[in-house]
Design an enzyme around this catalytic site. Structure first.
Site, PDB file in Angstrom:
ATOM      1  N   HIS A  12       0.874  -1.399  -0.022  1.00 37.87           N
ATOM      2  CA  HIS A  12       0.124  -0.026  -0.258  1.00 37.87           C
ATOM      3  C   HIS A  12       0.816   1.243  -0.074  1.00 37.87           C
ATOM      4  CE1 HIS A  12      -2.984   2.555   2.351  1.00 37.87           C
ATOM      5  NE2 HIS A  12      -3.445   2.470   1.343  1.00 37.87           N
ATOM      6  N   HIS A  54      -0.497  11.202  -1.499  1.00 33.20           N
ATOM      7  CA  HIS A  54      -2.039  10.567  -0.919  1.00 33.20           C
ATOM      8  C   HIS A  54      -2.809  12.076  -0.626  1.00 33.20           C
ATOM      9  CE1 HIS A  54      -4.854   9.590   2.109  1.00 33.20           C
ATOM     10  NE2 HIS A  54      -5.180   8.431   1.282  1.00 33.20           N
ATOM     11  N   GLU A 107      -4.065   4.566  -8.222  1.00 26.93           N
ATOM     12  CA  GLU A 107      -4.983   5.029  -7.730  1.00 26.93           C
ATOM     13  C   GLU A 107      -4.758   6.465  -8.054  1.00 26.93           C
ATOM     14  OE1 GLU A 107      -6.187   5.042  -3.690  1.00 26.93           O
ATOM     15  OE2 GLU A 107      -7.561   6.483  -3.922  1.00 26.93           O
TER      16      GLU A 107
HETATM   17  O1  G3P Z   1      -6.429   2.009  -3.237  1.00 27.99           O
HETATM   18  C1  G3P Z   1      -6.814   1.411  -1.857  1.00 27.99           C
HETATM   19  C2  G3P Z   1      -6.614   2.422  -0.831  1.00 27.99           C
HETATM   20  O2  G3P Z   1      -5.130   3.091  -0.960  1.00 27.99           O
HETATM   21  C3  G3P Z   1      -7.550   3.573  -0.996  1.00 27.99           C
HETATM   22  O3  G3P Z   1      -7.358   4.570   0.236  1.00 27.99           O
HETATM   23  O4  G3P Z   1      -6.993   6.272   1.180  1.00 27.99           O
HETATM   24  O5  G3P Z   1      -5.129   4.716   1.181  1.00 27.99           O
HETATM   25  O6  G3P Z   1      -5.820   5.849  -0.721  1.00 27.99           O
HETATM   26  P1  G3P Z   1      -6.143   5.350   0.477  1.00 27.99           P
HETATM   27 MG    MG Z   2      -4.471   4.723  -1.927  1.00 36.54          MG
END
Ligand code: G3P
Ligand code: MG
Length: 234
Positions: A12, A54, A107
């Site tokens: 992640h 992010h 993302e």
């Molecule tokens: O893409 C999965 C996850 O990354 C979504 O939440 O806030 O960590 O981008 P966030």
């Molecule tokens: Mg994400």
């Protein structure tokens, strides 16, 4: 569209807790730990450059201040994103994923009001300039960004992200030509997983840092989890 070879564990924000989030050091750490796939977040700078970050603002993860979408490249790429790392461009991350053999889940994380442009820029980059590695999976919480991505990249693999999956999720995916469903692991329902299995739609859940919880999700039919801490061999 080539078939999606999805490993069960996806690092992640590049390397999870192994390195500063959304950095090239994170990609290297993920590969060194044995991950075959990574997720990272992409937003546009004031100059329209897709950059890995992010938050809409710089304060939490860098030594800068203010909104990413208001910050020019000359300022943005001089910042420290942790441990002396620079904010990576999408181009730099794509090249390194290719070099390391990592499948990327990009993302699309548009700043508010920038949904269409962010979807277009990221998808155009992926369609025209990704390079030699496996084509990435593009995801977003923003259906508008994904629809824009689809318009410029008819062959892109898209995934729709939810916190909690609504009843009409299959219509939403079909409207976008999306192939994967992404959602919060804490809120995913068995009824949704049953519907996804029937429709042959892989479900990817964030964020799972407990090995027993990951095993339970896989047993319930979840295809893959995003993790900050788990080992890909767990
Ligand atoms: O893409 C999965 C996850 O990354 C979504 O939440 O806030 O960590 O981008 P966030
Ligand atoms: Mg994400």
């Amino acid at each position: 569209m080539e078939p999606l070879r999805l490993p069960r564990f996806i690092a992640h924000r590049c390397g999870g807790a192994l390195a500063p989030e959304n950095t090239l050091a994170g990609l290297r750490a993920a590969a060194a730990r044995g991950f075959r796939a990574v997720e990272f977040d992409v937003m546009l700078s004031a100059d329209g450059t897709p950059v890995l970050i992010h938050d809409e603002t710089l304060e939490r993860t860098t030594n800068g201040r203010g909104r990413v979408c208001d910050t020019p490249d000359a300022v943005l790429f001089a910042l420290d994103a942790g441990g002396g790392e620079r904010l990576p461009t999408l181009a730099e991350a794509a090249a390194l994923c290719g070099e390391l053999g990592l499948l990327a889940n990009v993302e699309i994380k548009p700043a508010a009001g920038h949904e269409l442009r962010t979807g277009e820029v990221v998808a155009a980059f992926v369609a025209e300039r990704w390079g030699g590695g496996e084509a990435p999976l593009l995801s977003s919480f923003s259906p508008a960004a994904l629809a824009a991505a689809r318009r410029v990249a008819p062959r892109a693999r898209l995934g729709l992200l939810y916190e909690e999956v609504p009843a009409d999720w299959r219509d939403a995916l079909a409207g976008l030509g999306a192939v994967t469903l992404h959602c919060d692991a804490a809120r995913v329902r068995d009824a949704t997983l049953a519907e996804a299995a029937t429709a042959s739609v892989p479900v990817l859940c964030y964020t799972v840092d407990d090995a027993a919880a990951a095993r339970a999700l896989f047993a319930r039919g979840v295809a893959a989890v995003f993790t900050d801490r788990l080992d890909p061999a767990s």
